[in-house]
Design a protein around this motif. Structure first.
Motif, PDB file in Angstrom:
ATOM      1  N   TYR A  30       0.841  -1.187   0.000  1.00  0.00           N
ATOM      2  CA  TYR A  30       0.000   0.000   0.000  1.00  0.00           C
ATOM      3  C   TYR A  30       0.884   1.247   0.000  1.00  0.00           C
ATOM      4  CZ  TYR A  30      -3.958  -2.981   1.313  1.00  0.00           C
ATOM      5  OH  TYR A  30      -4.932  -3.951   1.335  1.00  0.00           O
ATOM      6  N   VAL A  31       0.564   2.173  -0.881  1.00  0.00           N
ATOM      7  CA  VAL A  31       1.255   3.463  -0.909  1.00  0.00           C
ATOM      8  C   VAL A  31       0.210   4.561  -0.800  1.00  0.00           C
ATOM      9  CG1 VAL A  31       2.591   5.088  -2.306  1.00  0.00           C
ATOM     10  CG2 VAL A  31       3.258   2.678  -2.210  1.00  0.00           C
ATOM     11  N   GLU A  32       0.381   5.413   0.200  1.00  0.00           N
ATOM     12  CA  GLU A  32      -0.485   6.583   0.356  1.00  0.00           C
ATOM     13  C   GLU A  32       0.154   7.745  -0.382  1.00  0.00           C
ATOM     14  OE1 GLU A  32      -1.876  10.381   1.924  1.00  0.00           O
ATOM     15  OE2 GLU A  32       0.173   9.600   1.927  1.00  0.00           O
ATOM     16  N   SER A  33      -0.650   8.454  -1.168  1.00  0.00           N
ATOM     17  CA  SER A  33      -0.105   9.584  -1.902  1.00  0.00           C
ATOM     18  C   SER A  33      -1.179  10.647  -2.087  1.00  0.00           C
ATOM     19  CB  SER A  33       0.476   9.131  -3.248  1.00  0.00           C
ATOM     20  OG  SER A  33       1.288  10.150  -3.797  1.00  0.00           O
ATOM     21  N   ASP A  34      -0.823  11.706  -2.793  1.00  0.00           N
ATOM     22  CA  ASP A  34      -1.672  12.884  -2.935  1.00  0.00           C
ATOM     23  C   ASP A  34      -1.752  13.282  -4.401  1.00  0.00           C
ATOM     24  OD1 ASP A  34      -1.607  13.575   0.130  1.00  0.00           O
ATOM     25  OD2 ASP A  34       0.485  13.330  -0.479  1.00  0.00           O
ATOM     26  N   CYS A  35      -2.872  13.878  -4.781  1.00  0.00           N
ATOM     27  CA  CYS A  35      -3.092  14.183  -6.192  1.00  0.00           C
ATOM     28  C   CYS A  35      -3.353  15.666  -6.424  1.00  0.00           C
ATOM     29  CB  CYS A  35      -4.277  13.386  -6.719  1.00  0.00           C
ATOM     30  SG  CYS A  35      -4.017  11.607  -6.731  1.00  0.00           S
ATOM     31  N   HIS A  36      -2.586  16.234  -7.360  1.00  0.00           N
ATOM     32  CA  HIS A  36      -2.804  17.587  -7.857  1.00  0.00           C
ATOM     33  C   HIS A  36      -2.888  17.546  -9.370  1.00  0.00           C
ATOM     34  CE1 HIS A  36      -2.525  20.344  -4.428  1.00  0.00           C
ATOM     35  NE2 HIS A  36      -1.672  19.486  -3.889  1.00  0.00           N
ATOM     36  N   LEU A  37      -3.410  18.623  -9.950  1.00  0.00           N
ATOM     37  CA  LEU A  37      -3.546  18.732 -11.398  1.00  0.00           C
ATOM     38  C   LEU A  37      -2.636  19.834 -11.905  1.00  0.00           C
ATOM     39  CD1 LEU A  37      -5.443  17.276 -13.495  1.00  0.00           C
ATOM     40  CD2 LEU A  37      -6.785  19.396 -13.490  1.00  0.00           C
ATOM     41  N   THR A  38      -1.837  19.513 -12.934  1.00  0.00           N
ATOM     42  CA  THR A  38      -0.942  20.505 -13.525  1.00  0.00           C
ATOM     43  C   THR A  38      -1.719  21.453 -14.438  1.00  0.00           C
ATOM     44  OG1 THR A  38      -0.451  19.170 -15.486  1.00  0.00           O
ATOM     45  CG2 THR A  38       0.917  18.799 -13.519  1.00  0.00           C
ATOM     46  N   ALA A  39      -1.026  22.481 -14.899  1.00  0.00           N
ATOM     47  CA  ALA A  39      -1.646  23.463 -15.791  1.00  0.00           C
ATOM     48  C   ALA A  39      -2.127  22.838 -17.091  1.00  0.00           C
ATOM     49  CB  ALA A  39      -0.659  24.595 -16.092  1.00  0.00           C
ATOM     50  N   ARG A  81       8.436  23.939  -1.018  1.00  0.00           N
ATOM     51  CA  ARG A  81       9.120  23.096  -0.030  1.00  0.00           C
ATOM     52  C   ARG A  81       9.975  22.029  -0.689  1.00  0.00           C
ATOM     53  NH1 ARG A  81       7.801  18.241   2.521  1.00  0.00           N
ATOM     54  NH2 ARG A  81       5.785  18.254   1.474  1.00  0.00           N
ATOM     55  N   VAL A  82       9.454  21.396  -1.724  1.00  0.00           N
ATOM     56  CA  VAL A  82      10.149  20.256  -2.331  1.00  0.00           C
ATOM     57  C   VAL A  82      11.216  20.697  -3.329  1.00  0.00           C
ATOM     58  CG1 VAL A  82       9.845  18.215  -3.808  1.00  0.00           C
ATOM     59  CG2 VAL A  82       8.209  18.693  -1.976  1.00  0.00           C
ATOM     60  N   ALA A  83      10.925  21.748  -4.108  1.00  0.00           N
ATOM     61  CA  ALA A  83      11.835  22.117  -5.205  1.00  0.00           C
ATOM     62  C   ALA A  83      12.313  23.558  -5.143  1.00  0.00           C
ATOM     63  CB  ALA A  83      11.153  21.859  -6.551  1.00  0.00           C
ATOM     64  N   ASP A  84      12.049  24.252  -4.034  1.00  0.00           N
ATOM     65  CA  ASP A  84      12.497  25.632  -3.865  1.00  0.00           C
ATOM     66  C   ASP A  84      12.020  26.525  -5.014  1.00  0.00           C
ATOM     67  OD1 ASP A  84      13.744  27.654  -2.441  1.00  0.00           O
ATOM     68  OD2 ASP A  84      15.648  27.421  -3.522  1.00  0.00           O
ATOM     69  N   ASP A  85      10.757  26.310  -5.404  1.00  0.00           N
ATOM     70  CA  ASP A  85      10.148  27.063  -6.500  1.00  0.00           C
ATOM     71  C   ASP A  85       8.778  27.513  -5.996  1.00  0.00           C
ATOM     72  OD1 ASP A  85       8.552  27.676  -8.854  1.00  0.00           O
ATOM     73  OD2 ASP A  85      10.087  26.686 -10.049  1.00  0.00           O
ATOM     74  N   PRO A  86       8.471  28.809  -6.030  1.00  0.00           N
ATOM     75  CA  PRO A  86       7.236  29.298  -5.414  1.00  0.00           C
ATOM     76  C   PRO A  86       5.965  29.024  -6.216  1.00  0.00           C
ATOM     77  CG  PRO A  86       8.404  31.111  -6.431  1.00  0.00           C
ATOM     78  CD  PRO A  86       9.307  29.910  -6.555  1.00  0.00           C
ATOM     79  N   ARG A  87       6.081  28.532  -7.419  1.00  0.00           N
ATOM     80  CA  ARG A  87       4.898  28.391  -8.269  1.00  0.00           C
ATOM     81  C   ARG A  87       3.950  27.300  -7.776  1.00  0.00           C
ATOM     82  NH1 ARG A  87       7.454  27.531 -14.048  1.00  0.00           N
ATOM     83  NH2 ARG A  87       8.888  26.313 -12.742  1.00  0.00           N
ATOM     84  N   ALA A  88       2.659  27.507  -8.027  1.00  0.00           N
ATOM     85  CA  ALA A  88       1.646  26.521  -7.689  1.00  0.00           C
ATOM     86  C   ALA A  88       1.671  25.390  -8.709  1.00  0.00           C
ATOM     87  CB  ALA A  88       0.267  27.166  -7.664  1.00  0.00           C
ATOM     88  N   ILE A  89       1.357  24.179  -8.259  1.00  0.00           N
ATOM     89  CA  ILE A  89       1.276  23.040  -9.174  1.00  0.00           C
ATOM     90  C   ILE A  89       0.307  23.344 -10.307  1.00  0.00           C
ATOM     91  CG2 ILE A  89       0.617  20.605  -9.393  1.00  0.00           C
ATOM     92  CD1 ILE A  89       3.121  20.899  -7.809  1.00  0.00           C
ATOM     93  N   ALA A  90      -0.800  23.988  -9.988  1.00  0.00           N
ATOM     94  CA  ALA A  90      -1.827  24.273 -10.988  1.00  0.00           C
ATOM     95  C   ALA A  90      -1.365  25.243 -12.057  1.00  0.00           C
ATOM     96  CB  ALA A  90      -3.074  24.821 -10.298  1.00  0.00           C
ATOM     97  N   ASP A  91      -0.252  25.947 -11.807  1.00  0.00           N
ATOM     98  CA  ASP A  91       0.249  26.938 -12.775  1.00  0.00           C
ATOM     99  C   ASP A  91       1.444  26.449 -13.575  1.00  0.00           C
ATOM    100  OD1 ASP A  91      -1.674  28.733 -11.883  1.00  0.00           O
ATOM    101  OD2 ASP A  91      -0.345  29.597 -10.363  1.00  0.00           O
ATOM    102  N   VAL A  92       1.858  25.198 -13.353  1.00  0.00           N
ATOM    103  CA  VAL A  92       3.070  24.668 -13.982  1.00  0.00           C
ATOM    104  C   VAL A  92       2.710  23.501 -14.885  1.00  0.00           C
ATOM    105  CG1 VAL A  92       5.372  23.729 -13.538  1.00  0.00           C
ATOM    106  CG2 VAL A  92       4.373  25.370 -11.944  1.00  0.00           C
ATOM    107  N   ARG A  93       3.339  23.449 -16.034  1.00  0.00           N
ATOM    108  CA  ARG A  93       3.073  22.354 -16.967  1.00  0.00           C
ATOM    109  C   ARG A  93       3.887  21.123 -16.566  1.00  0.00           C
ATOM    110  NH1 ARG A  93       0.355  24.235 -21.375  1.00  0.00           N
ATOM    111  NH2 ARG A  93       1.000  22.513 -22.712  1.00  0.00           N
TER     112      ARG A  93
END
Length: 265
Positions: A48-57, A71-83
């Protein structure tokens, strides 16, 4: 209540929280929820792997916890705004990005516990998991997002609904109903879900109690506790009767469950 295939065989279960990142992997830059973290959990024996889901641009569902990349990549952009290709580049030295499609196809023996973090992702999560409903549990802190994902799976022709765990509002109603001894409402709320995935405590208030376990088990519902990283706490909760441990230390939890004479599943 018929047990969902996601919850077979018997408990206790170890759910690898965002995959598995060992100290050595972290030293080499591997991030949680990365392809490498999921692969490491699988290699350690976590089914079993617990994970989380977001949608890209550009509409791709990715396994990622935070709303943004700070936090993860030192980039302020939102997941929803990145391809997708931009996140893939950022994650290339952090264990590699993993999409939901890649997770389901690359790890056919793994059962995924998916927390829908963004409202925009719910429909696409449901559509993608529809062919894999027997090995997917859909949850969210938002019951609306959770139900939207389940509805999308049905609309996509899923042979069965994915397993599900309630959002925070439903859990609050359940705890209140138990406190008020509203047995019929407790049963009704439990009839809608397959597992309760909850913290042991909410601040000073205990959430996981013998009474809650008794009511859940009487309804055929499992109780999974998050996020449990201390081995003494793991043992104590298993002794109490919980059915699953959501943990950052899946390797240690699996070893502990195995020493107790029950295979980790």
């Amino acid at each position: 209540m018929t047990r969902h295939p996601y919850l077979s065989p018997d408990a206790p279960r170890v759910l690898a929280h965002r995959g598995l990142v060992t100290a050595d992997a972290a030293a080499h830059g591997v991030a949680e929820n990365s392809f490498a973290a999921v692969a490491e959990a699988h290699a350690a024996g976590a089914d079993y792997v617990e994970s989380d889901c977001h949608l890209t641009a550009d509409g791709e569902v990715v396994l990622f916890h935070d709303d943004d990349l700070r936090r993860v990549a030192d980039d302020p952009r939102a997941i929803a705004d990145v391809r997708l290709h931009e996140i893939e580049e950022l994650m290339s030295e952090r264990g590699g990005l993993i999409t939901l499609v890649q997770a389901l196809e690359s790890f056919p023996d793994v059962r995924f516990n998916l927390d829908v973090k963004a409202a925009a992702a719910a429909g696409e999560v449901g559509r993608l998991v529809a062919p894999h409903a027997e090995r997917v549990l859909v949850t969210s802190f938002s019951d609306e997002r959770r139900r939207d994902a389940l509805a999308a799976a049905r609309a996509a022709g899923s042979r069965m609904r994915p397993a599900t765990s309630p959002g925070s509002a439903t859990i609050a109603r359940l705890l209140a109903a138990r406190a008020l001894h509203r047995t019929r409402l407790v049963r009704s709320l439990l009839s809608e879900v397959d597992a309760l995935q909850i913290p042991e405590r909410q601040g000073p208030i205990p959430v996981v109690t013998r009474g809650l376990l008794r009511d859940a088990h009487a309804a055929g519902v499992e109780v999974h506790v998050w996020t449990v990283n201390d081995e003494d706490d793991m043992s104590r909760l298993l002794d109490l009767g919980v059915d699953g441990l959501v943990t950052d230390r899946a390797d240690a939890a699996i070893a502990l469950v195995n020493t107790r004479g029950t295979a980790a599943v």
